[in-house]
Design an enzyme around this catalytic site. Structure first.
Site, PDB file in Angstrom:
ATOM      1  N   LYS A 110       0.860  -1.265  -0.284  1.00  0.00           N
ATOM      2  CA  LYS A 110      -0.105  -0.099  -0.191  1.00  0.00           C
ATOM      3  C   LYS A 110       1.021   1.218   0.069  1.00  0.00           C
ATOM      4  O   LYS A 110       0.598   2.207  -0.589  1.00  0.00           O
ATOM      5  CB  LYS A 110      -0.831  -0.102   1.324  1.00  0.00           C
ATOM      6  CG  LYS A 110      -2.362  -0.991   1.041  1.00  0.00           C
ATOM      7  CD  LYS A 110      -2.939  -0.986   2.140  1.00  0.00           C
ATOM      8  CE  LYS A 110      -4.072  -1.958   1.952  1.00  0.00           C
ATOM      9  NZ  LYS A 110      -4.995  -2.127   3.456  1.00  0.00           N
ATOM     10  N   LYS A 189      -6.753  -9.414 -15.213  1.00  0.00           N
ATOM     11  CA  LYS A 189      -7.627  -9.605 -13.952  1.00  0.00           C
ATOM     12  C   LYS A 189      -8.679  -8.296 -13.985  1.00  0.00           C
ATOM     13  O   LYS A 189      -7.928  -7.198 -13.924  1.00  0.00           O
ATOM     14  CB  LYS A 189      -6.968  -9.729 -12.705  1.00  0.00           C
ATOM     15  CG  LYS A 189      -7.717  -9.793 -11.658  1.00  0.00           C
ATOM     16  CD  LYS A 189      -6.874  -9.683 -10.360  1.00  0.00           C
ATOM     17  CE  LYS A 189      -7.778  -9.784  -8.969  1.00  0.00           C
ATOM     18  NZ  LYS A 189      -7.697  -8.821  -8.023  1.00  0.00           N
ATOM     19  N   LYS A 192     -10.990  -2.409 -10.185  1.00  0.00           N
ATOM     20  CA  LYS A 192     -11.266  -1.176 -10.495  1.00  0.00           C
ATOM     21  C   LYS A 192      -9.937  -0.453 -10.843  1.00  0.00           C
ATOM     22  O   LYS A 192     -10.012   0.737 -11.375  1.00  0.00           O
ATOM     23  CB  LYS A 192     -12.169  -0.633  -9.088  1.00  0.00           C
ATOM     24  CG  LYS A 192     -11.548  -0.605  -7.969  1.00  0.00           C
ATOM     25  CD  LYS A 192     -12.459  -0.180  -6.978  1.00  0.00           C
ATOM     26  CE  LYS A 192     -12.068  -0.506  -5.698  1.00  0.00           C
ATOM     27  NZ  LYS A 192     -12.007  -1.896  -5.314  1.00  0.00           N
TER      28      LYS A 192
HETATM   29  P1  ADP Z   1     -10.355  -4.570  -7.130  1.00  0.00           P
HETATM   30  O1  ADP Z   1      -9.477  -5.521  -7.525  1.00  0.00           O
HETATM   31  O2  ADP Z   1     -11.265  -4.175  -7.951  1.00  0.00           O
HETATM   32  O3  ADP Z   1      -9.975  -3.425  -6.167  1.00  0.00           O
HETATM   33  P2  ADP Z   1     -10.938  -5.610  -4.635  1.00  0.00           P
HETATM   34  O4  ADP Z   1      -9.524  -5.887  -4.181  1.00  0.00           O
HETATM   35  O5  ADP Z   1     -11.735  -4.569  -3.783  1.00  0.00           O
HETATM   36  O6  ADP Z   1     -11.208  -5.416  -6.194  1.00  0.00           O
HETATM   37  O7  ADP Z   1     -11.873  -7.155  -4.371  1.00  0.00           O
HETATM   38  C1  ADP Z   1     -12.956  -7.371  -3.513  1.00  0.00           C
HETATM   39  C2  ADP Z   1     -13.274  -8.807  -3.596  1.00  0.00           C
HETATM   40  O8  ADP Z   1     -13.590  -9.011  -4.984  1.00  0.00           O
HETATM   41  C3  ADP Z   1     -11.861  -9.476  -3.262  1.00  0.00           C
HETATM   42  O9  ADP Z   1     -11.944 -10.454  -2.177  1.00  0.00           O
HETATM   43  C4  ADP Z   1     -11.810 -10.398  -4.498  1.00  0.00           C
HETATM   44  O10 ADP Z   1     -11.988 -12.053  -4.067  1.00  0.00           O
HETATM   45  C5  ADP Z   1     -12.865 -10.093  -5.472  1.00  0.00           C
HETATM   46  N1  ADP Z   1     -12.503  -9.891  -6.643  1.00  0.00           N
HETATM   47  C6  ADP Z   1     -12.149  -8.754  -7.207  1.00  0.00           C
HETATM   48  N2  ADP Z   1     -11.628  -8.848  -8.447  1.00  0.00           N
HETATM   49  C7  ADP Z   1     -11.818 -10.250  -8.765  1.00  0.00           C
HETATM   50  C8  ADP Z   1     -11.674 -10.808 -10.164  1.00  0.00           C
HETATM   51  N3  ADP Z   1     -11.074 -10.166 -11.257  1.00  0.00           N
HETATM   52  N4  ADP Z   1     -11.933 -12.234 -10.033  1.00  0.00           N
HETATM   53  C9  ADP Z   1     -12.159 -12.792  -8.921  1.00  0.00           C
HETATM   54  N5  ADP Z   1     -12.484 -12.257  -7.829  1.00  0.00           N
HETATM   55  C10 ADP Z   1     -12.431 -11.009  -7.836  1.00  0.00           C
END
Ligand code: ADP
Ligand code: TRP
Length: 321
Positions: A110, A189, A192
């Site tokens: 982070k 992948k 956001k």
């Molecule tokens: P981002 O990568 O968009 O910031 P987060 O880290 O906030 O997403 O993800 C929150 C939850 O959503 C995580 O626990 C993760 O398991 C799931 N998740 C996020 N992106 C994916 C993805 N591309 N495929 C599968 N699960 C995902």
């Protein structure tokens, strides 16, 4: 079995969140005693203004209720509504060797991403341990990135139990290696932070279609068979389909009669239809935020009753009571 999930509220949710986190959670509440909270104390570590944190917290609650978190089955609350967790956090800090936190990857990641290093960010895993240990949780479903936090939680619990008696249940992480990584519109992948997400709740069907049209495909001309194995549109559509549906779609790809435009349209329909009920519920809750607040208050009341009992035992054990 007591299962706990923590939700970081950080804006709009996407299909990756839906398939990777939300759907599995909705399923868990059918089989287990599910505790789910919105981790707004944790979000504070990377928040820049009050209004955004407040809005994200309520939005996350609405979105999770919309996709099927059922407050009659799941204990659902906002972390800061049960402030006992911060009291336990302080007590647990005494059982947290500095070296344990210094080794944490997520802090370093982070800070490398530009979040200001603060004590809250550094001690984030201790608050997470408090979230879990306060409720005698046995299993915690998390993504791989959270695995180390669960190990830290166990280390803290073991240290406490050795010194002051067996008060804490040792939680186990459930890391579902099976949950596929959902690809975004560019095939990487979905995230956001990569700008490649398809949002769960788009403002209109047309906007969703526009987003689906942005999915990267190759330039096979119309009239030639397409390779579904290499197609991002197929990869996302397959998430919505059973085996029969997948076979049918594969046949359409191989027939050479349709182009990517047709499949992007089909994908839009799949997404729009899957979320029809959730969209309705979401619109309802958006129009009735006071009902959402009431649900969260009721969840916090129940969670707090459990938390208070546990905290008394902990404080007695260490000599604070
Ligand atoms: P981002 O990568 O968009 O910031 P987060 O880290 O906030 O997403 O993800 C929150 C939850 O959503 C995580 O626990 C993760 O398991 C799931 N998740 C996020 N992106 C994916 C993805 N591309 N495929 C599968 N699960 C995902
Ligand atoms: N740190 C978790 C995340 O970023 C959220 C979280 C906070 C959590 N407390 C928790 C997850 C307790 C599981 C258990 O996703």
């Amino acid at each position: 079995m007591r299962v706990l999930t923590g939700i970081q509220a950080s804006g709009k949710l996407h299909l990756g969140n839906y398939f990777g986190a939300m759907k599995p959670m909705v399923k868990l509440q059918e089989e287990h005693e599910l505790f789910t909270f919105i981790a707004n104390y944790h979000s504070l570590t990377s928040s820049t203004d009050a209004e955004t944190l407040r809005r994200y917290t309520l939005d996350a609650a609405i979105d999770y209720l919309a996709v099927g978190i059922d407050p009659n089955k799941t204990l659902f609350w906002v972390q800061s509504h049960v402030p006992e967790v911060t009291e336990l956090y302080w007590i647990l800090s005494k059982f947290t060797p500095m070296g344990l936190l210094e080794r944490a990857h997520s802090y370093k990641d982070k800070v490398a991403k530009g979040i200001a290093p603060s004590h809250a960010l550094f001690s984030y895993p201790v608050l997470m341990a408090a979230d879990i240990l306060l409720f005698d949780i046995e299993k915690v479903p998390v993504g791989k990135d959270q695995k180390q936090h669960l190990e830290i939680t166990r280390d803290i619990a073991v240290k406490f139990n050795n010194e002051y008696g067996e008060l804490f249940v040792l939680p186990e992480a459930i890391i579902d290696e099976e949950v596929a990584t959902i690809p975004g519109i560019d095939g990487a992948k979905m995230s956001k932070s990569y700008g490649n997400a398809i949002d769960l709740f788009m403002e209109s069907e047309k906007a969703l279609q526009k987003r689906c049209n942005k999915i990267v495909t190759d330039s096979t001309p119309l009239g030639e068979p397409l390779d579904w194995r290499k197609c991002n549109v197929y990869a996302i559509a397959a998430l919505f389909l059973d085996d029969e549906g997948k076979k049918a779609l594969q046949a359409r790809y191989e027939s050479g009669q349709e182009g990517y435009g047709h499949f992007k349209k089909y994908l839009k329909e799949l997404i729009w239809e899957e979320l029809a009920e959730a969209r309705e519920k979401r619109a309802y809750y958006l129009a009735h935020p006071e009902e959402v607040e009431e649900i969260l208050r009721e969840g916090a009341r129940k969670a707090q009753a459990i938390a208070r009992d546990k905290l008394v035992k902990v404080k007695e054990a260490v000599g604070l009571l």
